[in-house]
Write a protein that holds these residues in place. Structure first.
Motif, short mmCIF file in Angstrom:
data_model
loop_
_atom_site.label_atom_id
_atom_site.label_comp_id
_atom_site.label_asym_id
_atom_site.label_seq_id
_atom_site.Cartn_x
_atom_site.Cartn_y
_atom_site.Cartn_z
N LYS A 60 -60.49 -14.49 -17.98
CA LYS A 60 -59.07 -14.75 -18.23
C LYS A 60 -58.69 -14.60 -19.71
CE LYS A 60 -59.51 -19.78 -18.69
NZ LYS A 60 -59.09 -21.09 -18.14
N ASN A 61 -59.69 -14.56 -20.58
CA ASN A 61 -59.41 -14.38 -22.01
C ASN A 61 -59.48 -12.92 -22.45
OD1 ASN A 61 -59.15 -17.22 -22.59
ND2 ASN A 61 -61.36 -17.38 -22.35
N SER A 62 -59.73 -12.04 -21.52
CA SER A 62 -59.90 -10.63 -21.87
C SER A 62 -58.58 -9.88 -21.86
CB SER A 62 -60.86 -9.96 -20.88
OG SER A 62 -60.28 -9.92 -19.59
N ASP A 63 -58.56 -8.75 -22.59
CA ASP A 63 -57.38 -7.88 -22.58
C ASP A 63 -57.12 -7.34 -21.17
OD1 ASP A 63 -57.09 -8.26 -25.28
OD2 ASP A 63 -58.10 -6.41 -25.85
N LYS A 64 -58.19 -7.10 -20.45
CA LYS A 64 -58.07 -6.58 -19.09
C LYS A 64 -57.29 -7.55 -18.20
CE LYS A 64 -61.09 -5.03 -15.30
NZ LYS A 64 -62.51 -4.85 -14.89
N PHE A 65 -57.66 -8.83 -18.29
CA PHE A 65 -56.96 -9.84 -17.50
C PHE A 65 -55.48 -9.86 -17.85
CE2 PHE A 65 -55.20 -13.97 -16.64
CZ PHE A 65 -55.75 -14.35 -15.44
N LYS A 67 -53.65 -7.54 -19.14
CA LYS A 67 -52.99 -6.33 -18.67
C LYS A 67 -52.60 -6.46 -17.20
CE LYS A 67 -54.37 -2.09 -16.73
NZ LYS A 67 -55.44 -1.17 -16.39
N TYR A 68 -53.56 -6.90 -16.37
CA TYR A 68 -53.28 -7.04 -14.95
C TYR A 68 -52.25 -8.14 -14.69
CZ TYR A 68 -56.75 -3.83 -13.03
OH TYR A 68 -57.43 -2.71 -12.67
N TRP A 69 -52.36 -9.24 -15.40
CA TRP A 69 -51.44 -10.36 -15.19
C TRP A 69 -50.01 -9.95 -15.54
CZ3 TRP A 69 -50.98 -14.09 -12.18
CH2 TRP A 69 -50.15 -15.19 -12.44
N ASN A 70 -49.86 -9.24 -16.64
CA ASN A 70 -48.53 -8.76 -17.03
C ASN A 70 -47.98 -7.76 -16.01
OD1 ASN A 70 -48.65 -10.33 -19.34
ND2 ASN A 70 -49.30 -8.65 -20.67
N GLN A 71 -48.85 -6.85 -15.58
CA GLN A 71 -48.45 -5.85 -14.60
C GLN A 71 -48.00 -6.51 -13.29
OE1 GLN A 71 -49.03 -1.89 -14.79
NE2 GLN A 71 -47.23 -2.58 -13.68
N LEU A 72 -48.78 -7.50 -12.84
CA LEU A 72 -48.45 -8.18 -11.60
C LEU A 72 -47.13 -8.93 -11.70
CD1 LEU A 72 -49.06 -9.13 -8.74
CD2 LEU A 72 -50.49 -10.94 -9.71
#
Length: 241
Positions: A60-65, A67-72
Motif C-alpha cells: 500500500k506504500n508503493s507507487d504501484k498501489f 496508481k491503481y487506487w487513483n485509477q479505480l
C-alpha cells in the motif's frame, strides 16, 4: 463487419477483475469494447472493500498501489457502471441469463474466472468458460495457473496453435507475473490489424468446432458436482444449432 476486439462480462467484483478494469482503462481499451460491470452492485462495495482488496496484492506504500487506487477512484466516479444486454446485473447470474450479442460482435472473450490469486492449482472452471465455447468464440482466461491445462485434460482445445496467443501464462505460478502475461495477450489481440484478425479467426475455426462438439457430447459423470451442474444447465438451454 467491424467487430469490437473483445467482450468482458463482469458481475461480482473481485480484485483481479477490478485490477483488469483499471488496466483496460489505462491503456484505452475499456470504452471501445463490450464490457459490463457495476462497481456498486452490492451495498458492501465501498472504499474499504476495494482498498483492502488491493492491499492484499500489492504494497500500500508503493507507487504501484497509488496508481491503481487513483485509477479505480476515477473509474468509480466517472464510469461506475456499464451494461451490455442486461441493466440489472444482480439478476444476471450463471447460465440463466444469456444472449449471443457480446460474442457475435467481438473478436474474442476475456474470461475473468472466479479465482485468480489462489496459489494451488484448484482445477476449477465455471460457466464463464463454457459460454464462449457454446457460442463458438475464442477466449483468453484470467484464472489460476493450470486452468487451460485442466481444460485440455478434459479433451478441450485451447488457442496456442493459432499462432496468435501465447498461452504460457497458464503455467506461470506467480500470480502477478501471470496477470501481466494475460494482459499482454489481451493488448496484443486487441491491436491486431484487420487482415490479421481474419487470419486469427480462420485459425480458430477447427478448435472452436472441436470444443463445441466436445461440450455437446462430453461425459460429465466423472467430474465434481459444480461442474456437473454447469454442464447440465448449459445443455438444457436452447443454444444448440
Amino acid at each position: 463487419e467491424n467487430k469490437k476486439a473483445f467482450n468482458l462480462l463482469i458481475r461480482a467484483q473481485k480484485v483481479h477483475r477490478t485490477r483488469l478494469l483499471c488496466d483496460l482503462e489505462y491503456v484505452g481499451l475499456l470504452d471501445d469494447n463490450i464490457v459490463s460491470y457495476d462497481f456498486n452492485l452490492y451495498e458492501s462495495y465501498d472504499d474499504s472493500v476495494y482498498y483492502n482488496q488491493f492491499e492484499k496484492i500489492m504494497d500500500k506504500n508503493s507507487d504501484k498501489f497509488q496508481k491503481y487506487w487513483n485509477q479505480l477512484n476515477e473509474l468509480r466516479k466517472n464510469k461506475p457502471k456499464r451494461t451490455i444486454d442486461y441493466e440489472d446485473l444482480k439478476s444476471v447470474q450463471g447460465i440463466n441469463m444469456e444472449t449471443d450479442i457480446p460474442y457475435k460482435n467481438s473478436l474474442f472473450t476475456i474470461v475473468a474466472e472466479s479465482f485468480f490469486y489462489e496459489e494451488e492449482q484448484i482445477g476449477y472452471i465455471s460457466e464463464k468458460v463454457l459460454k464462449p465455447i457454446i457460442h463458438k468464440h475464442p477466449f483468453v482466461v484470467l484464472s489460476t495457473s493450470g486452468t487451460l491445462t485442466w481444460l485440455k485434460n478434459m479433451g478441450f482445445k485451447t488457442f496456442s496453435n493459432t499462432g496468435f496467443i501465447d498461452e504460457s501464462y497458464d503455467a506461470e505460478v506467480d500470480a502477478n507475473k501471470r496477470y501481466s502475461m494475460v494482459v499482454n495477450e489481451i493488448i496484443n489481440l486487441s491491436n491486431l490489424p484487420k487482415e490479421q484478425q481474419d487470419t486469427f479467426l480462420y485459425n480458430c475455426k477447427d478448435i472452436i468446432e472441436h470444443n463445441y462438439n466436445h461440450l455437446k457430447n462430453f461425459n460429465i459423470n466423472n467430474y465434481d458436482e459444480n461442474l456437473l451442474w454447469n454442464f447440465t444447465k448449459i445443455r438444457k438451454k436452447s443454444l444448440w444449432e
